[in-house]
Motif scaffolding. Structure first.
Motif, PDB file in Angstrom:
ATOM      1  N   GLY A 111       0.794  -1.224   0.000  1.00  0.00           N
ATOM      2  CA  GLY A 111       0.000   0.000   0.000  1.00  0.00           C
ATOM      3  C   GLY A 111       0.825   1.272   0.000  1.00  0.00           C
ATOM      4  O   GLY A 111       0.304   2.359   0.273  1.00  0.00           O
ATOM      5  N   GLN A 112       2.130   1.164  -0.298  1.00  0.00           N
ATOM      6  CA  GLN A 112       3.034   2.306  -0.310  1.00  0.00           C
ATOM      7  C   GLN A 112       3.462   2.635  -1.742  1.00  0.00           C
ATOM      8  O   GLN A 112       3.541   1.750  -2.610  1.00  0.00           O
ATOM      9  CB  GLN A 112       4.273   2.023   0.538  1.00  0.00           C
ATOM     10  N   LEU A 113       3.773   3.916  -1.985  1.00  0.00           N
ATOM     11  CA  LEU A 113       4.122   4.349  -3.334  1.00  0.00           C
ATOM     12  C   LEU A 113       5.477   3.810  -3.782  1.00  0.00           C
ATOM     13  O   LEU A 113       5.637   3.414  -4.945  1.00  0.00           O
ATOM     14  CB  LEU A 113       4.112   5.882  -3.411  1.00  0.00           C
ATOM     15  N   LEU A 114       6.470   3.772  -2.885  1.00  0.00           N
ATOM     16  CA  LEU A 114       7.826   3.397  -3.292  1.00  0.00           C
ATOM     17  C   LEU A 114       7.890   2.006  -3.918  1.00  0.00           C
ATOM     18  O   LEU A 114       8.478   1.844  -5.002  1.00  0.00           O
ATOM     19  CB  LEU A 114       8.778   3.504  -2.096  1.00  0.00           C
ATOM     20  N   PRO A 115       7.335   0.944  -3.294  1.00  0.00           N
ATOM     21  CA  PRO A 115       7.376  -0.373  -3.954  1.00  0.00           C
ATOM     22  C   PRO A 115       6.654  -0.376  -5.298  1.00  0.00           C
ATOM     23  O   PRO A 115       7.083  -1.066  -6.236  1.00  0.00           O
ATOM     24  CB  PRO A 115       6.681  -1.297  -2.948  1.00  0.00           C
ATOM     25  N   LEU A 116       5.571   0.382  -5.393  1.00  0.00           N
ATOM     26  CA  LEU A 116       4.857   0.470  -6.661  1.00  0.00           C
ATOM     27  C   LEU A 116       5.743   1.081  -7.740  1.00  0.00           C
ATOM     28  O   LEU A 116       5.731   0.651  -8.894  1.00  0.00           O
ATOM     29  CB  LEU A 116       3.584   1.304  -6.498  1.00  0.00           C
ATOM     30  N   LEU A 117       6.528   2.092  -7.368  1.00  0.00           N
ATOM     31  CA  LEU A 117       7.421   2.741  -8.328  1.00  0.00           C
ATOM     32  C   LEU A 117       8.563   1.811  -8.738  1.00  0.00           C
ATOM     33  O   LEU A 117       9.000   1.825  -9.894  1.00  0.00           O
ATOM     34  CB  LEU A 117       7.986   4.032  -7.732  1.00  0.00           C
ATOM     35  N   VAL A 118       9.066   1.004  -7.795  1.00  0.00           N
ATOM     36  CA  VAL A 118      10.132   0.051  -8.129  1.00  0.00           C
ATOM     37  C   VAL A 118       9.644  -0.941  -9.184  1.00  0.00           C
ATOM     38  O   VAL A 118      10.326  -1.203 -10.186  1.00  0.00           O
ATOM     39  CB  VAL A 118      10.610  -0.693  -6.865  1.00  0.00           C
ATOM     40  N   VAL A 119       8.449  -1.484  -8.985  1.00  0.00           N
ATOM     41  CA  VAL A 119       7.893  -2.427  -9.956  1.00  0.00           C
ATOM     42  C   VAL A 119       7.618  -1.728 -11.286  1.00  0.00           C
ATOM     43  O   VAL A 119       7.833  -2.296 -12.363  1.00  0.00           O
ATOM     44  CB  VAL A 119       6.612  -3.079  -9.405  1.00  0.00           C
ATOM     45  N   LEU A 120       7.149  -0.483 -11.227  1.00  0.00           N
ATOM     46  CA  LEU A 120       6.915   0.288 -12.451  1.00  0.00           C
ATOM     47  C   LEU A 120       8.211   0.442 -13.243  1.00  0.00           C
ATOM     48  O   LEU A 120       8.228   0.323 -14.473  1.00  0.00           O
ATOM     49  CB  LEU A 120       6.339   1.658 -12.103  1.00  0.00           C
ATOM     50  N   GLY A 121       9.325   0.676 -12.529  1.00  0.00           N
ATOM     51  CA  GLY A 121      10.618   0.784 -13.194  1.00  0.00           C
ATOM     52  C   GLY A 121      11.042  -0.534 -13.828  1.00  0.00           C
ATOM     53  O   GLY A 121      11.586  -0.550 -14.943  1.00  0.00           O
ATOM     54  N   LEU A 122      10.810  -1.654 -13.142  1.00  0.00           N
ATOM     55  CA  LEU A 122      11.134  -2.971 -13.707  1.00  0.00           C
ATOM     56  C   LEU A 122      10.285  -3.257 -14.943  1.00  0.00           C
ATOM     57  O   LEU A 122      10.774  -3.805 -15.946  1.00  0.00           O
ATOM     58  CB  LEU A 122      10.903  -4.061 -12.662  1.00  0.00           C
ATOM     59  N   LEU A 123       9.016  -2.871 -14.884  1.00  0.00           N
ATOM     60  CA  LEU A 123       8.114  -3.089 -16.015  1.00  0.00           C
ATOM     61  C   LEU A 123       8.585  -2.318 -17.243  1.00  0.00           C
ATOM     62  O   LEU A 123       8.579  -2.838 -18.360  1.00  0.00           O
ATOM     63  CB  LEU A 123       6.701  -2.657 -15.625  1.00  0.00           C
ATOM     64  N   SER A 124       9.019  -1.071 -17.037  1.00  0.00           N
ATOM     65  CA  SER A 124       9.479  -0.274 -18.170  1.00  0.00           C
ATOM     66  C   SER A 124      10.825  -0.770 -18.694  1.00  0.00           C
ATOM     67  O   SER A 124      11.107  -0.674 -19.895  1.00  0.00           O
ATOM     68  CB  SER A 124       9.571   1.205 -17.787  1.00  0.00           C
TER      69      SER A 124
END
Length: 448
Positions: A111-124
């Motif tokens: 439920g935190q933004l930072l882990p979501l951003l890490v996965v977003l970076g891996l996806l890109s």
């Protein structure tokens, strides 16, 4: 082209009867769906958190995180695409997508933004490696004169995926407000389906066996730089494509904040409004492929540029019709699922219509540029040229994230409605409409 290569092109099946083409189409469709579902969920998370906490909108950070891997790894993806068979890269990237979908489940648990951003970076990062192989394999496995229609279909299905990905995000967030991790089951299944469809893609020869790795590979390699210096037409197409993605990179978060903050729409309704662009782009890409008729038709670029200028001006004007620039929004509990499809006011109805036209003209604009970048480079550099295209395009998108942050801060300080940014973007496209008019080029089986 040698006699053997020419014969092999002549023996290829027609486009719509080619199972390899449809395998590639389905593969990129499901990948684009997952990418945009997850990205839109993160963007909506940022926009809604900003409204709840009364803080600055963090969408530009998410956009930058998504864009930067394309800047850093597109060149590497192009090198892989030329040194190895592109089919192998396509399959490997789809397997990686399954792993990333599993990580997304864990990120949603926090439920935190930072882990979501890490996965977003891996996806890109996965998409940055996938892109050169995806677009570079088309001229290798298809007839040259089928490329306009093939790109039209690929782009159309990509943006159909964007429609469903973006539109689904709002409803998914509404359906699972406190358990977004459950959506990962769906994403994992889609990644598996995409991996299976990638097995249909036919193997093509390695474009440049034994291509050495140089540190310049991470940027623009010396051979590609030399090619761009010698071929100014190719360079101009590359730069115009980057400007297009700069504008598109600002339009997506702009529509989100325009819908939620200025028109007071719910997340699901805002997602539907943004998805209207995907509908338009799908139609525009198909139209561009059919109208091109076995040639690179740059007249469509001119028509698309003028259409974008006029529609962006209209979007700026619609901002004056909205209910204001306050912070109150229509919450998800205020409307049922079906009410999300019924416009609340004239401003929303007009926005949906004009954004559909924005997408249509964008489709007309981008297909000829894509075909030119696939067909004009020599065979041994196609993968690296697509990697360079991705790199330059994503430099434009990174700049769009920076400028969106600047526009947000400046317009909030001046108390100006964000819809005026549409007018700024129209001014960016205007010189292209006025001055960029290259001649058309014919395509044939014998094209290099």
């Amino acid at each position: 082209m040698t006699e053997t290569e020419s014969t092999s092109q002549a023996e290829l099946p027609s486009l719509y009867h080619d199972s390899s083409f449809w395998g590639m189409t389905f593969t990129q469709f499901w990948g684009a769906f997952n990418d945009n579902l997850y990205k839109q969920l993160v963007l909506l998370f940022c926009a809604q958190q900003a409204l709840k906490a009364g803080t600055e909108d963090q969408q530009f950070i998410a956009l930058a995180v998504f864009a930067l891997p394309f800047v850093f790894f597109s060149g590497l993806g192009g090198w892989y695409a030329d040194r190895h068979t592109k089919r192998t890269i396509v399959i490997a990237c789809k397997v990686a997508e399954i792993v990333i979908a599993l990580l997304a489940m864990a990120a949603f648990f926090t439920g935190q933004l930072l882990p979501l951003l890490v996965v977003l970076g891996l996806l890109s990062t996965q998409s940055a490696i996938f892109g050169p192989a995806k677009y570079g394999i088309l001229p290798e496995m298809l007839r040259s004169d089928d490329l306009p229609q093939a790109n039209g279909v690929i782009q159309m299905t990509t943006f159909v995926a964007i429609i469903f990905g973006m539109a689904s995000a709002g409803f998914v967030k509404q359906a699972f407000p406190d358990a977004l991790w459950k959506t990962s089951y769906f994403c994992i299944a889609i990644a598996v389906i995409g991996t299976i469809s990638s097995l249909w893609v036919r193997r093509t020869p390695v474009a440049h066996p034994g291509l050495p790795f140089l540190w310049s590979t991470l940027g623009i390699n010396p051979e590609t730089r030399t090619l761009l210096k010698q071929d100014r037409r190719l360079l101009s197409v590359l730069l115009i494509s980057s400007v297009f993605w700069f504008v598109g990179g600002i339009v997506q978060p702009l529509v989100n904040i325009f819908g939620i903050k200025q028109l007071h729409l719910s997340e699901s309704r805002t997602s539907l409004m943004a998805a209207c662009m995907g509908v338009g782009i799908s139609l525009g890409c198909v139209a561009a492929g059919r109208v091109s008729h076995k040639r690179v038709n740059f007249k469509l670029v001119t028509v698309g540029a003028w259409g974008l200028v006029l529609c962006l001006v209209l979007m700026s004007g619609i901002g004056w019709w909205g209910p204001g620039d306050g912070l109150e929004t229509v919450t998800e509990s205020d409307a049922s699922l079906w009410e999300a499809f019924i416009p609340l006011n004239a401003a929303e109805w007009m926005s949906r219509s004009v954004l559909t036209l924005v997408g249509f003209f964008a489709g007309l604009f981008i297909v000829p540029l894509q075909v030119e970048l696939q067909t004009r480079p020599p065979k041994s550099q196609k993968g690296r040229m697509i990697g360079t295209m991705n790199l330059i395009n994503w430099v434009g998108i990174v700049l769009s994230a920076i400028f969106f942050g600047i526009f947000t801060a400046a317009f909030n300080a001046l108390n100006w409605p964000m819809s005026h940014v549409f007018l700024v973007l129209a001014l960016v496209m205007l010189p292209i409409a006025l001055f960029y008019h290259p001649r058309d080029e014919a395509l044939s089986h014998e094209a290099p």
